[in-house]
Design an enzyme around this catalytic site. Structure first.
Site, PDB file in Angstrom:
ATOM      1  N   ASP A 166      36.918 -12.170  26.938  1.00 56.94           N
ATOM      2  CA  ASP A 166      37.605 -10.954  26.679  1.00 56.94           C
ATOM      3  C   ASP A 166      38.743 -11.048  26.771  1.00 56.94           C
ATOM      4  OD1 ASP A 166      37.444 -10.989  29.323  1.00 56.94           O
ATOM      5  OD2 ASP A 166      35.795  -9.748  29.874  1.00 56.94           O
ATOM      6  N   HIS A 195      29.088  -4.286  34.513  1.00 57.29           N
ATOM      7  CA  HIS A 195      29.284  -4.867  33.275  1.00 57.29           C
ATOM      8  C   HIS A 195      29.656  -6.159  33.531  1.00 57.29           C
ATOM      9  CE1 HIS A 195      33.898  -4.405  34.045  1.00 57.29           C
ATOM     10  NE2 HIS A 195      33.803  -5.246  34.468  1.00 57.29           N
ATOM     11  N   GLU A 200      30.425  -2.739  28.818  1.00 53.98           N
ATOM     12  CA  GLU A 200      30.273  -1.648  29.452  1.00 53.98           C
ATOM     13  C   GLU A 200      28.978  -0.809  29.435  1.00 53.98           C
ATOM     14  OE1 GLU A 200      32.430  -1.493  31.882  1.00 53.98           O
ATOM     15  OE2 GLU A 200      34.397  -0.914  31.067  1.00 53.98           O
ATOM     16  N   ASN A 237      30.280  -1.541  37.805  1.00 55.82           N
ATOM     17  CA  ASN A 237      29.480  -0.833  37.236  1.00 55.82           C
ATOM     18  C   ASN A 237      28.152  -1.406  36.335  1.00 55.82           C
ATOM     19  OD1 ASN A 237      30.962  -1.812  35.194  1.00 55.82           O
ATOM     20  ND2 ASN A 237      31.808   0.001  34.307  1.00 55.82           N
TER      21      ASN A 237
END
Ligand code: PGA
Length: 248
Positions: free
Chosen positions: A67, A138, A143, A136
């Site tokens: 990313d 990801h 996400e 979280n």
């Protein structure tokens, strides 16, 4: 899923680096899927060290990164291109043109995403995909949401991710709100996945990834469907698994 339980961050880093080095020794022209963030930093240090000692060469290795932030130039010190240069690429013999990080500055991110996937397909997918995990759940910047996104895409970062990454920026306002992320399709297409985690704040994400329902509300949970995943984590990151009696 094979799980390595390591005593601390350094032991996790060394084990991860050993697995990456083994991949390169086995196939010097392998395709490494690489990750940024605090988690892989230690592993990259080991790889740079072993390269310096003549134990390893990256000269035929290809790499694709997971990313990049939208809006950060490659020479911005928080861009993921900059991270890769300063933590690994500048210190080993990888050929610069063999390294790919999504172009976060492009005026046409849709085309960047399509071309990124086409490039990964043209390589026959990644040999070994290194992953950290967000608090979280990801992976890359995939996400939590209501569906898994297969292709490389532009993603709106969640508040939790912005909070977690604010530590690297002068202020929370400076954290980019969007990123380009490899999708779940390319990650699941990797022949082998190396998931790394360190620290108590990752314990819940690791628990949900390994034991939770397979759900886009914890993107890491899709890895339960991958046939070749190695999890390397320290004791604190595994603490919720061990508390639940899972053998690691
Ligand atoms: P970290 O980030 O390695 O900096 O904890 C991991 C991630 O968010 O994927």
């Amino acid at each position: 899923m094979k799980i390595y339980r390591e005593k601390d961050y350094d032991a996790m880093s060394r084990r991860a680096a050993e697995i990456i080095a083994a991949e390169i020794l086995h196939d010097p022209a392998c395709v490494l899927g690489l990750a940024t963030g605090s988690t892989p930093e230690g592993a990259y240090k080991y790889l740079v060290d072993w390269y310096g000692k003549g134990l390893l060469s990256f000269k035929d290795v290809l790499s694709v990164n997971l990313d990049e932030y939208v809006g950060l130039a490659p020479d911005h010190d928080q861009s993921y291109r900059y991270f890769m240069q300063s933590n690994l690429f500048d210190h080993v013999d990888i050929v610069p043109g063999n390294t790919r990080v999504p172009d976060g500055l492009s005026k046409d991110p849709g085309t960047v995403c399509k071309e990124y996937d086409a490039y990964i397909r043209s390589l026959g997918y990644v040999s070994l995909q290194l992953l950290g995990i967000g608090r979280n759940g990801h992976i890359g910047f995939n996400e939590p949401g209501d569906h898994f996104v297969k292709e490389t895409h532009v993603v709106d970062l969640t508040e939790s991710t912005i909070d977690a990454n604010a530590r690297f920026f002068a202020s929370r306002e400076d954290v980019p709100r969007q990123a380009i992320s490899m999708g779940i399709g390319a990650i699941m297409g990797a022949k082998k996945v190396l998931l790394c985690a360190s620290g108590e704040e990752k314990a819940e994400a690791i628990f949900n990834t390994v034991c939770g329902p397979i759900s886009p509300s914890c993107p890491g949970s899709i890895l339960q469907l991958h046939p070749n995943v190695v999890l390397v984590a320290d004791e604190t990151a595994l603490s919720k698994l061990t508390a639940a009696g899972v053998e690691v």
